[in-house]
Write an enzyme that holds these catalytic residues in place. Sequence first.
Site, short mmCIF file in Angstrom:
data_model
loop_
_atom_site.label_atom_id
_atom_site.label_comp_id
_atom_site.label_asym_id
_atom_site.label_seq_id
_atom_site.Cartn_x
_atom_site.Cartn_y
_atom_site.Cartn_z
N ARG A 238 0.87 -1.18 0.00
CA ARG A 238 0.00 0.00 0.00
C ARG A 238 0.90 1.22 0.00
NH1 ARG A 238 -3.47 -2.74 -1.56
NH2 ARG A 238 -5.53 -3.15 -0.67
N GLU A 267 -3.30 7.66 -4.26
CA GLU A 267 -3.71 7.16 -5.57
C GLU A 267 -4.98 7.82 -6.06
OE1 GLU A 267 -3.93 2.86 -5.71
OE2 GLU A 267 -1.97 2.76 -4.76
N HIS A 285 -1.04 0.36 -9.91
CA HIS A 285 -1.72 -0.54 -8.94
C HIS A 285 -2.35 -1.74 -9.66
CE1 HIS A 285 -3.79 -0.84 -4.75
NE2 HIS A 285 -3.48 -2.03 -5.24
#
Length: 320
Positions: A238, A267, A285
């Site tokens: 993460r 993000e 991602h």
Amino acid sequence: MKNRVLVTRRIPPEGLAVLQDHGFAVELNPEDRPMTKLEIIGSLNGVDALLTQLVDPVNREVIEAGKSLRVIAAYAAGYDNIDVPAAAERGIVVTNTPRVLTEATAEMAWSLLLSAARRVAEGDRLTRSGGFRGWAPLFHLGQGITGKVLGIVGAGRIGTAVARMSRGFQMKILYWGRTRNEEIEKELAGRKVELTELLKESDFVSLHVPLSAETRHLIGKKELELMKPTSVLVNTARGPVIDEAALVLALRAGRPFAAGLDVYEKEPLLSPGLADLPNVVLAPHAGSATVETRARMAVLAAENIAAVLEGRPPLTPVGG
Ligand code: GLV
Ligand code: GLV
């Protein structure tokens, strides 16, 4: 009355088919974008199950709006976007999709590791733009991988898979985690060390911890300064596990040598300066983004919902 399932974003059809086979009424976000918090809240009336994406803010407010909710199924391994204690207080089961994405995510970590060490993405940009003027002894040198030290930060399933995949490169494994990892120790002769030692000794550092209050900014200025100037940092966990602004400064100074990132602190935004650096490989991602894995995640999320709504134990409850 049919059980109703709200699916916040289109998922592979295999998962929707499972929900339909169980006779549930499926309400699917018709638009190809995430639902906002208010849209989710506004759609929860009478809904029994919520199938959610990792970008959905499933906080206390959302959970308390879901008066008839019995299960929240995360279409992800990580569930830092879900207030699990708030769900538990209301007797709502939370499930995720571990295991089915372990290899895909480990493969992404390796893709980034290899690409960052051997400057593959940078070389691609250079070659396309006419910067390749012919072979030269000192041109485009990267870092070798075989026989080096791989440091695994967070030795759960994905970290273990990354370690296992290093066999072909005959690497020495160090790991840091809460518990001992027998597979890494017995099968890969890996050693559990303190984070400080791992950062100092490793040539490659790959992050595999979940995001929590303890792991937010686990890797900041101080930690980056411990890394070797020849080292490579990889993050498929993460974004907020790394202090991204500190990483930009560190990469600019050339220590670590390079980084490979699949996740970002805010993000889909990137920290100022990150995209200008030649020594970072940026993936969108996509750790679990293979055709097979995304289908298996969809089926598992749907089967978790079916189990709870039909009174059976869920296959993969969080924390289970
Ligand atoms: C992806 O990041 C996941 O947690 O599944
Ligand atoms: C993945 O499923 C993990 O828990 O590491």
